[in-house]
Design a protein around this motif. Structure first.
Motif, short mmCIF file in Angstrom:
data_model
loop_
_atom_site.label_atom_id
_atom_site.label_comp_id
_atom_site.label_asym_id
_atom_site.label_seq_id
_atom_site.Cartn_x
_atom_site.Cartn_y
_atom_site.Cartn_z
N SER A 28 -4.41 9.68 2.15
CA SER A 28 -5.69 8.97 2.09
C SER A 28 -5.53 7.73 1.22
O SER A 28 -5.28 7.82 0.02
CB SER A 28 -6.78 9.88 1.52
N ILE A 29 -5.68 6.56 1.83
CA ILE A 29 -5.51 5.31 1.09
C ILE A 29 -6.71 5.12 0.15
O ILE A 29 -7.84 5.50 0.47
CB ILE A 29 -5.36 4.13 2.07
N HIS A 30 -6.46 4.54 -1.03
CA HIS A 30 -7.53 4.40 -2.01
C HIS A 30 -7.25 3.26 -2.97
O HIS A 30 -6.13 2.76 -3.06
CB HIS A 30 -7.71 5.71 -2.79
N ARG A 31 -8.30 2.85 -3.65
CA ARG A 31 -8.19 1.80 -4.65
C ARG A 31 -9.30 1.95 -5.67
O ARG A 31 -10.24 2.74 -5.48
CB ARG A 31 -8.29 0.42 -4.01
N ALA B 103 0.81 -1.21 0.00
CA ALA B 103 0.00 0.00 0.00
C ALA B 103 0.84 1.26 0.00
O ALA B 103 0.38 2.33 -0.42
CB ALA B 103 -0.93 0.00 1.21
N TYR B 104 2.10 1.14 0.45
CA TYR B 104 2.97 2.31 0.56
C TYR B 104 3.82 2.54 -0.70
O TYR B 104 4.57 3.51 -0.76
CB TYR B 104 3.87 2.16 1.78
N TRP C 47 -5.12 -1.24 -3.15
CA TRP C 47 -5.01 -0.20 -2.13
C TRP C 47 -3.62 0.41 -2.13
O TRP C 47 -2.62 -0.30 -2.16
CB TRP C 47 -5.28 -0.77 -0.75
N HIS C 48 -3.55 1.75 -2.07
CA HIS C 48 -2.25 2.42 -2.04
C HIS C 48 -2.40 3.88 -1.63
O HIS C 48 -3.50 4.44 -1.66
CB HIS C 48 -1.56 2.35 -3.41
N PHE C 49 -1.29 4.47 -1.24
CA PHE C 49 -1.16 5.91 -1.05
C PHE C 49 -0.41 6.48 -2.25
O PHE C 49 0.51 5.84 -2.77
CB PHE C 49 -0.37 6.23 0.23
N TYR D 239 -12.04 4.90 -0.91
CA TYR D 239 -10.95 5.56 -0.17
C TYR D 239 -11.30 5.69 1.30
O TYR D 239 -12.46 5.60 1.71
CB TYR D 239 -10.64 6.93 -0.78
N ARG E 9 -2.81 8.08 7.15
CA ARG E 9 -1.44 8.26 7.63
C ARG E 9 -1.06 9.73 7.59
O ARG E 9 -1.80 10.57 7.08
CB ARG E 9 -0.45 7.45 6.79
N VAL F 163 -4.12 0.52 8.49
CA VAL F 163 -3.98 0.02 7.12
C VAL F 163 -4.29 -1.46 7.07
O VAL F 163 -4.96 -1.95 6.15
CB VAL F 163 -2.57 0.33 6.58
#
Length: 275
Positions: free
Chosen positions: A235-238, A84-85, A166-168, A190, A195, A207
């Protein structure tokens, strides 16, 4: 999370480009109006996302869709597993740690030089009125095109089963235009402010919960012609897998806040398969 401006019957629309009114619904979105710009900035600052439905005219949607279909054979397709990072594996942590857990992303992409010059997308991207509006909303002094010939305008294709895991984001903002919705799936999901990249707070536990599906997420409702400004660094999103025979088509308008910057050669090879 959308912003429109209806009380502007006396507003004189000013544009650097006479054709802009054939591409953008300026009656809904008066880009030059200071009050509308301030309203839009407030929404983005508060919510981390600004959604402008029906931003593009029907003619613009048809034109970009036609270019996308005609040039899809040029697309470079990638399938990647990543965390995700979007960072290399941290060998000090278990492979199932949220820092290292793998998700999948897959898509096709055509690049700036594969999109016809003089097309609706080039006109939009180069429009001084649009850039001035984006600067005001994003709080940036200036926006510049990429110095390389590939990275400024990308048109992404997601056929059945293709998705973004999922990723930032590494960048502080993203600007996208949905051109063609799939039959089903392809939903942007999202969770805001998971983070804090600046302070180094990575929120591994949260996460992990999101990756497990145990935390509620938000969805953006988008139809063809929608412009979205999104702050995805924290904001994490996919994008969920596309379902059905209709390919999801999405344009990314990528700008830099400094002139003369190119996407790195390694990134260009990864995303585009060429320099």
């Amino acid at each position: 999370m959308s912003a429109s401006y209806d009380n502007h019957s006396s507003l004189q629309v000013r544009s650097d480009d006479d054709s802009l009114s054939s591409l953008i619904n300026l009656n809904l979105y008066p880009l030059d109006d200071p009050d509308y710009r301030a309203q839009s900035k407030e929404i983005l600052d508060q919510r981390g996302v600004l959604v402008l439905p029906n931003f593009l005219t029907e003619n613009a949607i048809s034109s970009v869709t036609r270019d996308g279909v005609e040039n899809q054979h040029l697309a470079y397709y990638t399938v990647s597993d990543h965390n995700a990072y979007l960072k290399p594996v941290d060998t000090s942590l278990d492979e199932n740690h949220p820092r290292n857990r793998r998700v999948s992303s897959s898509k096709g992409c055509i690049t700036t030089d594969q999109i016809p010059r003089g097309s609706a997308l080039h006109t939009l991207y180069e429009s001084e009125s649009l850039k001035a509006f984006l600067c005001a909303v994003l709080g940036e002094a200036n926006l510049y095109e990429y110095a390389d010939s590939l990275s400024s305008i990308n048109l992404h294709y997601a056929a059945e089963g293709q998705e973004l895991g999922w990723h930032f984001d590494n960048s502080s903002f993203a600007i996208t235009l949905l051109i063609q919705s799939p039959d089903d799936g392809g939903r942007f999901e999202y969770v805001k402010d998971v983070r804090n990249a600046d302070s180094g707070e990575m929120s591994y536990e949260r996460v992990g919960n999101i990756l497990d599906g145990s935390e509620r997420v938000q969805q953006l409702q988008m139809d063809a012609g929608t412009l979205v400004l999104f702050r995805g660094r924290n904001s994490i999103h996919r994008v969920t897998p596309t379902i059905g025979d209709t390919t999801r088509m999405l344009v990314v308008l990528a700008y830099n806040t400094e002139p003369g910057i190119a996407l790195s050669e390694s990134a260009r090879m990864t995303f585009y398969g060429r320099l």
